[in-house]
Design a protein around this motif. Structure first.
Motif, short mmCIF file in Angstrom:
data_model
loop_
_atom_site.label_atom_id
_atom_site.label_comp_id
_atom_site.label_asym_id
_atom_site.label_seq_id
_atom_site.Cartn_x
_atom_site.Cartn_y
_atom_site.Cartn_z
N GLY A 26 -8.50 17.59 -4.19
CA GLY A 26 -7.19 18.18 -4.35
C GLY A 26 -6.36 17.62 -5.50
N SER A 27 -7.02 17.24 -6.60
CA SER A 27 -6.31 16.58 -7.69
C SER A 27 -6.15 17.43 -8.95
CB SER A 27 -7.03 15.28 -8.06
OG SER A 27 -8.36 15.55 -8.49
N ILE A 28 -6.76 18.61 -9.01
CA ILE A 28 -6.82 19.40 -10.23
C ILE A 28 -6.09 20.73 -10.04
CG2 ILE A 28 -8.37 20.45 -11.93
CD1 ILE A 28 -8.66 17.44 -11.81
N ASP A 29 -5.31 21.13 -11.06
CA ASP A 29 -4.58 22.39 -10.99
C ASP A 29 -5.45 23.59 -11.36
OD1 ASP A 29 -1.71 21.55 -10.46
OD2 ASP A 29 -2.14 20.33 -12.23
N ALA A 30 -6.32 23.42 -12.35
CA ALA A 30 -7.16 24.52 -12.79
C ALA A 30 -8.49 23.97 -13.30
CB ALA A 30 -6.49 25.34 -13.88
N VAL A 31 -9.56 24.60 -12.89
CA VAL A 31 -10.89 24.31 -13.43
C VAL A 31 -11.32 25.53 -14.23
CG1 VAL A 31 -13.30 23.81 -12.91
CG2 VAL A 31 -11.50 22.80 -11.50
N VAL A 32 -11.83 25.28 -15.42
CA VAL A 32 -12.31 26.37 -16.26
C VAL A 32 -13.75 26.09 -16.66
CG1 VAL A 32 -9.99 26.92 -17.12
CG2 VAL A 32 -11.41 25.31 -18.39
N SER A 33 -14.52 27.14 -16.84
CA SER A 33 -15.90 26.98 -17.28
C SER A 33 -16.32 28.25 -18.00
CB SER A 33 -16.84 26.71 -16.11
OG SER A 33 -18.16 26.49 -16.57
N SER A 34 -16.76 28.09 -19.23
CA SER A 34 -17.17 29.24 -20.04
C SER A 34 -18.56 29.00 -20.60
CB SER A 34 -16.17 29.47 -21.18
OG SER A 34 -16.47 30.65 -21.89
N SER A 35 -19.45 29.97 -20.39
CA SER A 35 -20.81 29.92 -20.94
C SER A 35 -21.55 28.66 -20.51
CB SER A 35 -20.76 30.00 -22.48
OG SER A 35 -20.04 31.13 -22.91
N CYS A 36 -21.39 28.31 -19.24
CA CYS A 36 -22.03 27.11 -18.72
C CYS A 36 -22.82 27.37 -17.44
CB CYS A 36 -20.97 26.03 -18.46
SG CYS A 36 -21.61 24.51 -17.72
N PHE A 37 -22.27 28.16 -16.51
CA PHE A 37 -22.88 28.29 -15.19
C PHE A 37 -24.27 28.91 -15.23
CE2 PHE A 37 -19.59 26.32 -13.15
CZ PHE A 37 -19.51 26.53 -11.79
N GLU A 38 -24.58 29.66 -16.30
CA GLU A 38 -25.94 30.19 -16.40
C GLU A 38 -26.96 29.08 -16.63
OE1 GLU A 38 -24.33 30.66 -20.70
OE2 GLU A 38 -23.56 30.49 -18.65
N HIS A 39 -26.50 27.91 -17.05
CA HIS A 39 -27.38 26.78 -17.32
C HIS A 39 -27.45 25.79 -16.15
CE1 HIS A 39 -27.61 28.12 -21.46
NE2 HIS A 39 -26.30 28.07 -21.57
N ILE A 40 -26.70 26.03 -15.08
CA ILE A 40 -26.68 25.14 -13.93
C ILE A 40 -27.66 25.67 -12.88
CG2 ILE A 40 -25.28 24.10 -12.12
CD1 ILE A 40 -22.85 24.43 -13.93
N GLU A 41 -28.69 24.91 -12.59
CA GLU A 41 -29.76 25.40 -11.71
C GLU A 41 -29.22 25.79 -10.34
OE1 GLU A 41 -33.80 23.27 -13.29
OE2 GLU A 41 -32.43 22.02 -12.12
N LEU A 42 -28.36 24.97 -9.75
CA LEU A 42 -27.81 25.21 -8.40
C LEU A 42 -26.31 25.41 -8.53
CD1 LEU A 42 -29.78 22.38 -6.51
CD2 LEU A 42 -30.53 24.72 -7.01
N PHE A 43 -25.91 26.48 -9.19
CA PHE A 43 -24.49 26.64 -9.53
C PHE A 43 -23.61 26.77 -8.30
CE2 PHE A 43 -26.14 30.99 -9.46
CZ PHE A 43 -25.19 31.65 -8.70
N TRP A 44 -24.15 27.19 -7.16
CA TRP A 44 -23.36 27.32 -5.95
C TRP A 44 -22.90 25.94 -5.45
CZ3 TRP A 44 -28.20 29.11 -6.95
CH2 TRP A 44 -29.27 28.39 -6.43
N LEU A 45 -23.68 24.90 -5.70
CA LEU A 45 -23.24 23.55 -5.36
C LEU A 45 -22.09 23.13 -6.27
CD1 LEU A 45 -26.64 21.73 -4.73
CD2 LEU A 45 -25.18 22.95 -3.11
N SER A 46 -22.17 23.50 -7.54
CA SER A 46 -21.08 23.22 -8.46
C SER A 46 -19.80 23.95 -8.03
CB SER A 46 -21.46 23.64 -9.88
OG SER A 46 -22.59 22.91 -10.33
N PHE A 47 -19.94 25.16 -7.53
CA PHE A 47 -18.78 25.91 -7.05
C PHE A 47 -18.08 25.17 -5.92
CE2 PHE A 47 -16.94 29.35 -4.37
CZ PHE A 47 -16.04 29.87 -5.29
N ASN A 48 -18.84 24.61 -5.00
CA ASN A 48 -18.23 23.83 -3.92
C ASN A 48 -17.50 22.60 -4.45
OD1 ASN A 48 -18.98 25.56 -1.91
ND2 ASN A 48 -20.56 24.24 -1.02
N GLU A 49 -18.06 21.95 -5.46
CA GLU A 49 -17.39 20.80 -6.05
C GLU A 49 -16.07 21.21 -6.72
OE1 GLU A 49 -17.93 16.96 -6.83
OE2 GLU A 49 -18.03 17.81 -4.82
#
Length: 224
Positions: free
Chosen positions: A73-96
């Motif tokens: 609960g420390s961040i106001d906005a997370v942004v990611s552009s042209s990256c998630f296609e390179h994350i093998e388990l992107f759904w785990l990143s979404f939870n983070e």
């Protein structure tokens, strides 16, 4: 960063974050390659760029791609552009992402909906109109309460990429805190979704390349 990704990033910041605001913004995949979202954030932002390798624009190199070294609960906005296609388990990143966001915090995701195979160091995924809803369902299944505020596929500009763009809020109870939508300002788009509205806006079955091939070949699938 290709031109449409830069323009969509600008539209996100202009729509959701006031120029006078001083948010903490976390950029996943922050390395500056032909541009960076950092240049578009409000001037007073506390901007933190994370990536899986050192480089220009990277403040924190991740040891574990599925753990963000920031408090709940420390961040106001997370942004990611042209990256998630390179994350093998992107759904785990979404939870983070959901973990580190404040309850009314936003996640801006831009990922390709088409295009060439491009490894960095791997290339695993493309994102289509149902991706945002699927991520919300995964977040709920994982114990969170996210909501998809909007999503759409952008038309290409000066490049071959069609961007899938989505904006999430961490807690659905905070939807009213963000009344503005990129959809009202983007102009042309395909396959849009808006919180509280049933169905797909401006539906299109084919990417721009597919539509062009259909016109050229006369074949319903774009194949000669």
């Amino acid at each position: 960063m290709h031109p449409s990704a830069f323009e969509n990033g600008r539209l996100f910041f202009d729509t959701y974050l006031s120029p006078q605001a001083a948010p903490t913004v976390l950029d996943i995949g922050a390395q500056d390659v032909n541009g960076s979202l950092r240049a578009l954030a409000p001037a007073a932002s506390h901007y933190i760029g994370v990536d899986f390798a050192p480089g220009r624009g990277v403040d924190v190199v991740l040891d574990d791609p599925y753990h963000l070294p920031f408090a709940d609960g420390s961040i106001d906005a997370v942004v990611s552009s042209s990256c998630f296609e390179h994350i093998e388990l992107f759904w785990l990143s979404f939870n983070e992402v959901l973990r580190v966001l404040k309850p009314d915090g936003l996640f801006y995701l831009n990922a390709p909906s088409n295009g060439d195979f491009h490894r960095y160091p791997v290339d695993c995924w493309r994102f289509y109109p149902d991706a945002g809803g699927a991520l919300v369902r995964w977040g709920v299944r994982s114990g969170h309460r996210p909501a998809l505020l909007e999503s759409f596929t952008a038309y290409q500009r000066l490049d071959v990429w069609s961007d899938f763009v989505a904006v999430f809020v961490k807690d659905e109870a905070c939807v009213a805190s963000h009344p503005a939508r990129m959809l009202d300002r983007v102009g042309r788009f395909m396959n849009g979704r808006r919180y509280g509205v049933e169905g797909i806006l401006c539906p299109q079955d084919h990417t721009e390349e597919g539509a062009r091939l259909r016109r050229l070949t006369g074949h319903p699938q774009g194949l000669g």
